[in-house]
Design an enzyme around this catalytic site. Structure first.
Site, short mmCIF file in Angstrom:
data_model
loop_
_atom_site.label_atom_id
_atom_site.label_comp_id
_atom_site.label_asym_id
_atom_site.label_seq_id
_atom_site.Cartn_x
_atom_site.Cartn_y
_atom_site.Cartn_z
N HIS A 71 0.80 -1.23 0.00
CA HIS A 71 0.00 0.00 0.00
C HIS A 71 0.83 1.28 0.00
O HIS A 71 0.66 2.14 -0.86
CB HIS A 71 -0.94 -0.01 1.20
CG HIS A 71 -1.90 1.13 1.22
ND1 HIS A 71 -1.62 2.34 1.82
CD2 HIS A 71 -3.14 1.26 0.70
CE1 HIS A 71 -2.64 3.16 1.66
NE2 HIS A 71 -3.58 2.54 0.99
N GLU A 120 -4.97 -0.12 10.44
CA GLU A 120 -6.37 0.30 10.43
C GLU A 120 -7.19 -0.38 11.53
O GLU A 120 -8.26 0.10 11.90
CB GLU A 120 -7.01 0.04 9.06
CG GLU A 120 -8.28 0.82 8.85
CD GLU A 120 -8.79 0.79 7.43
OE1 GLU A 120 -9.95 1.18 7.22
OE2 GLU A 120 -8.02 0.39 6.53
N HIS A 160 -1.29 0.42 6.71
CA HIS A 160 -1.42 1.35 5.59
C HIS A 160 -0.19 2.26 5.50
O HIS A 160 0.82 1.88 4.94
CB HIS A 160 -2.71 2.15 5.71
CG HIS A 160 -3.93 1.38 5.33
ND1 HIS A 160 -4.20 1.01 4.04
CD2 HIS A 160 -4.95 0.89 6.07
CE1 HIS A 160 -5.32 0.33 3.99
NE2 HIS A 160 -5.81 0.24 5.22
N GLU A 207 -4.17 -4.77 9.00
CA GLU A 207 -4.40 -3.84 7.88
C GLU A 207 -3.45 -2.65 7.93
O GLU A 207 -3.87 -1.50 8.09
CB GLU A 207 -5.85 -3.37 7.85
CG GLU A 207 -6.85 -4.50 7.67
CD GLU A 207 -8.29 -4.03 7.58
OE1 GLU A 207 -8.50 -2.83 7.32
OE2 GLU A 207 -9.19 -4.85 7.75
#
Length: 295
Positions: free
Chosen positions: A228, A285, A270, A268
């Site tokens: 990401h 996240e 990022h 998650e």
């Protein structure tokens, strides 16, 4: 080398930490995709939360400006936000409705440059709040991250157009198609070799583009890792988040890749940034801020 990973829970639940940056005060600041506040974490792990814009439910990315304030992108409020170190917040409305501000960085002209993924434009805002917008030639490009390159231009990813874009401070745009179809570039950063390094979230690769436009791609170790964001590290490598693989990745300028798994399942990850303490700091996240230190 051995990686030491620490995770700090964000006090307000379910805020969706997303972007991270080093502030003018040398603390780590982070945005929240699902909450109207900006967070600050000291190098020893103390977290403070500052109220964001009343009309915004969340923000995506943020960067320190040349005015010792933080500038951020409240995507649903359709503006550019500014937060001082004392917690004062202001907002500058964008000329285009529903523009979708996403990435933001300081340009070589001391203005803030940002992407508008819904309006398909690159924006520029001065410290006084004057805004100019530049249309991207490719329709539906969905520009994401943006960074100042070693050549004095701004470089950005075109997630849907499958290109890397370059814009001068005068607004002239050049686009470079990627060799692999449907790569989905997102994060982009300047490497220690003075090239631009970027992640391909769909193509599952790390890409490198020189200021002249020469592109090289490096496949990741794990299928569908979903990289990401990417940042230069303190060790002459690039570091990136692997969203689906739940890991932090490292790639040398020669293309050697290492992956370090996170503590929290399905965290998650990022945004990622190198901190002033020599560690890598990243947003999870699932409501954590993570730190990775090597020994």
């Amino acid at each position: 080398m051995k990686a030491h990973i620490t995770e700090y829970i964000v006090p307000t639940p379910d805020t969706g930490p997303y972007g991270v940056t080093v502030g003018p005060d040398r603390a780590i600041w982070f945005s929240k995709a699902r909450h109207n506040s900006i967070g600050r974490i000291t190098l020893d792990g103390t977290i403070t939360e500052y109220a964001g814009l009343a009309s915004a439910s969340g923000s995506l990315l943020l960067t320190p400006g040349p005015d010792n304030a933080l500038w951020f992108t409240p995507i649903q409020a359709n503006c550019i936000g500014r937060l001082t170190m004392s917690g004062e917040v202001s907002a500058f409305a964008l000329p285009t409705p529903n523009a979708g501000p996403y990435g933001i960085t300081v340009g070589p002209d001391n203005a803030l440059w940002f992407t508008e993924n819904q309006a398909n434009k690159i924006g520029r805002i001065t410290l006084n709040g004057d805004i100019t917008e530049f249309a991207i030639p490719s329709a539906g490009a969905f520009p994401a991250y943006i960074v100042t390159g070693p050549d004095g231009a701004l470089w950005f990813t075109e997630n849907q157009a499958n290109k890397i874009g370059r814009i001068t401070v005068n607004g002239d745009i050049t686009e470079f198609p990627l060799p692999s179809p449907d790569a989905g570039p997102v994060g982009i950063a300047v490497g220690p070799d003075k090239a631009l390094w970027f992640v391909e979230i769909i193509g599952n690769r790390i890409g490198r583009i020189t200021p002249d436009g020469d592109i090289t791609e490096f496949p990741l170790l794990v299928p569908e890792a979903r990289p990401h964001a990417i940042t230069p590290g303190p060790d002459e490598s690039l570091w990136f988040t692997e969203w689906k693989n739940n890991s932090i990745g490292q790639i040398t300028v020669h293309g050697d890749i290492t992956s370090y798994p996170l503590l929290t399942p399905e965290a998650e990850p990022h945004g990622i940034v190198a901190g002033p303490d020599g560690a890598l700091w990243f947003a999870e996240e699932k409501n954590y801020i993570g730190k990775l230190a090597l020994s």
